[in-house]
Scaffold this active site. Structure first.
Site, PDB file in Angstrom:
ATOM      1  N   SER A   8       0.776  -1.127   0.048  1.00  0.00           N
ATOM      2  CA  SER A   8      -0.044  -0.089   0.020  1.00  0.00           C
ATOM      3  C   SER A   8       0.832   1.260  -0.104  1.00  0.00           C
ATOM      4  O   SER A   8       0.387   2.492  -0.463  1.00  0.00           O
ATOM      5  CB  SER A   8      -1.064   0.062   1.169  1.00  0.00           C
ATOM      6  OG  SER A   8      -0.077   0.039   2.381  1.00  0.00           O
ATOM      7  N   TYR A  39      -4.205   0.789   3.874  1.00  0.00           N
ATOM      8  CA  TYR A  39      -5.258  -0.182   3.498  1.00  0.00           C
ATOM      9  C   TYR A  39      -5.844  -0.708   4.960  1.00  0.00           C
ATOM     10  O   TYR A  39      -6.798  -1.192   5.043  1.00  0.00           O
ATOM     11  CB  TYR A  39      -4.469  -1.442   2.790  1.00  0.00           C
ATOM     12  CG  TYR A  39      -4.434  -1.211   1.414  1.00  0.00           C
ATOM     13  CD1 TYR A  39      -4.461  -0.076   0.791  1.00  0.00           C
ATOM     14  CD2 TYR A  39      -3.990  -2.350   0.456  1.00  0.00           C
ATOM     15  CE1 TYR A  39      -4.019   0.204  -0.603  1.00  0.00           C
ATOM     16  CE2 TYR A  39      -3.989  -2.309  -0.697  1.00  0.00           C
ATOM     17  CZ  TYR A  39      -3.835  -0.834  -1.385  1.00  0.00           C
ATOM     18  OH  TYR A  39      -3.835  -0.790  -2.687  1.00  0.00           O
ATOM     19  N   CYS A  70       2.354  -6.896   1.625  1.00  0.00           N
ATOM     20  CA  CYS A  70       1.582  -6.189   2.276  1.00  0.00           C
ATOM     21  C   CYS A  70       0.635  -7.408   2.912  1.00  0.00           C
ATOM     22  O   CYS A  70       0.030  -8.092   2.466  1.00  0.00           O
ATOM     23  CB  CYS A  70       0.708  -5.373   1.392  1.00  0.00           C
ATOM     24  SG  CYS A  70      -0.690  -4.735   2.289  1.00  0.00           S
ATOM     25  N   ASN A  71       0.854  -7.437   4.440  1.00  0.00           N
ATOM     26  CA  ASN A  71       0.204  -8.355   5.183  1.00  0.00           C
ATOM     27  C   ASN A  71      -1.346  -8.157   5.023  1.00  0.00           C
ATOM     28  O   ASN A  71      -2.052  -9.195   5.134  1.00  0.00           O
ATOM     29  CB  ASN A  71       0.642  -8.523   6.501  1.00  0.00           C
ATOM     30  CG  ASN A  71       1.875  -8.669   6.640  1.00  0.00           C
ATOM     31  OD1 ASN A  71       2.071 -10.141   6.992  1.00  0.00           O
ATOM     32  ND2 ASN A  71       2.746  -8.012   6.678  1.00  0.00           N
ATOM     33  N   CYS A 194       3.087  -6.782   9.900  1.00  0.00           N
ATOM     34  CA  CYS A 194       2.650  -5.560   8.708  1.00  0.00           C
ATOM     35  C   CYS A 194       4.091  -5.088   8.278  1.00  0.00           C
ATOM     36  O   CYS A 194       4.952  -5.005   9.147  1.00  0.00           O
ATOM     37  CB  CYS A 194       2.057  -4.438   9.572  1.00  0.00           C
ATOM     38  SG  CYS A 194       2.139  -2.741   8.284  1.00  0.00           S
ATOM     39  N   HIS A 196       5.443  -2.395   7.165  1.00  0.00           N
ATOM     40  CA  HIS A 196       5.833  -1.195   7.653  1.00  0.00           C
ATOM     41  C   HIS A 196       6.565  -1.195   9.119  1.00  0.00           C
ATOM     42  O   HIS A 196       7.453  -0.594   9.487  1.00  0.00           O
ATOM     43  CB  HIS A 196       4.874  -0.166   7.976  1.00  0.00           C
ATOM     44  CG  HIS A 196       4.306   0.380   6.691  1.00  0.00           C
ATOM     45  ND1 HIS A 196       3.508  -0.013   5.946  1.00  0.00           N
ATOM     46  CD2 HIS A 196       4.434   1.593   5.977  1.00  0.00           C
ATOM     47  CE1 HIS A 196       3.175   0.500   4.872  1.00  0.00           C
ATOM     48  NE2 HIS A 196       3.649   1.722   5.154  1.00  0.00           N
TER      49      HIS A 196
END
Ligand code: DGL
Length: 269
Positions: A8, A39, A70-71, A194, A196
């Site tokens: 995302s 997201y 992206c999880n 995640c 990030h």
């Protein structure tokens, strides 16, 4: 042939970095859907639509293999996409499978009854949408009989990181870690679910009891991709590195430098 790597926003760069280290000659096209990030606060149908659109962009760039780095997309969109969106000549892989294989100590395709995993207590941090999907705990429970998982949503953390609001990000990590530890005071392993969150690895580690092991998702995904390419060499290929965003290239390029320390030049797709 380039391999597409999608997130995302900028979080997928934590996975991409591990992939580039593991496969130095491989071409990658990274796409961040900044126009629609984050997201994690969106509904499942929205996440599915956006993930299909992003994969469509990467397919159109010649990527027959796309990694959902992206999880949130992996937990919500991957299964339905594989059922009715991905054609026989393309492949889309998520980031959950490699982590669950490491955690469970067995291959994904192993359909045997649940077995005893090498770890018991796992603290899992992820976006609200990933936690709501229940996908992580469900898939681990299909394969293991002893793993206890506490899932902790971290609302606002992706936003804080994308806008380089470091103090906010650090505060959210402290709050969410305290929430998790209230339910599981001595986790053996933590999973930053995640892409990030590894950007806050130091802050997570500082807030967790000493000795808590972090299962590195980027490393697990890189190992799995090396293995996959050895079995499916048609998806591999040399070339350059491309960084795309659906957002504004200038701010995204600056944010990538601030977050990762890497001077990556993004172009708007
Ligand atoms: N990096 C994405 C993930 O792994 C962040 C999702 C979001 O945009 O909230 O879940």
């Amino acid at each position: 042939m380039p391999i597409g790597v999608f997130d995302s926003g900028l979080g997928g760069l934590t996975v991409l970095g591990a992939l580039q280290n593991a496969l130095p000659g491989q071409a990658f096209v990274y796409l961040g859907d900044h126009a629609h990030a984050p997201y994690g606060a969106r509904s499942a149908p929205e996440i599915l639509d956006l993930t299909m659109a992003a994969c469509g962009l990467l397919f159109a760039r010649g990527c027959d293999l796309v990694i959902l780095a992206c999880n949130t997309a992996s937990s919500v969109a991957l299964k339905p996409m594989q059922e009715y969106f991905v054609t026989a000549d393309k492949r889309v892989l998520g980031v959950f499978v490699p982590v669950i294989e490491v955690l469970a100590g067995r291959a994904w395709a192993d359909r045997a009854a649940p077995t005893i995993a090498p770890v018991n207590d796992v603290l899992f941090f992820a976006t609200p949408a990933t936690v709501r999907s229940g996908a992580f705990s469900r898939e681990v429970a299909l394969r293991t009989s002893n793993v206890r998982i506490v899932e902790v949503p971290c609302p606002g953390l992706v936003d804080a990181l994308e806008t380089d609001a470091q103090a906010d990000a650090a505060r959210i990590v402290r709050t969410c870690t305290a929430q998790g530890l209230a339910q599981m005071p001595t986790p053996e392993v933590t999973v930053l679910g995640c892409t990030h969150y590894p950007l806050m690895q130091t802050q997570f580690a500082a807030a967790l009891p000493p000795g808590t092991r972090t299962l590195s998702q980027p490393r697990a995904v890189a190992d799995a991709l090396c293995d996959y390419l050895a079995r499916h060499p048609r998806f591999a290929g040399g070339g350059g590195q491309t960084y795309l965003t659906t957002g504004h290239a200038g701010p995204v390029t600056r944010a990538a430098l601030a977050l990762t320390g890497r001077d990556l030049v993004f172009r708007t797709v």
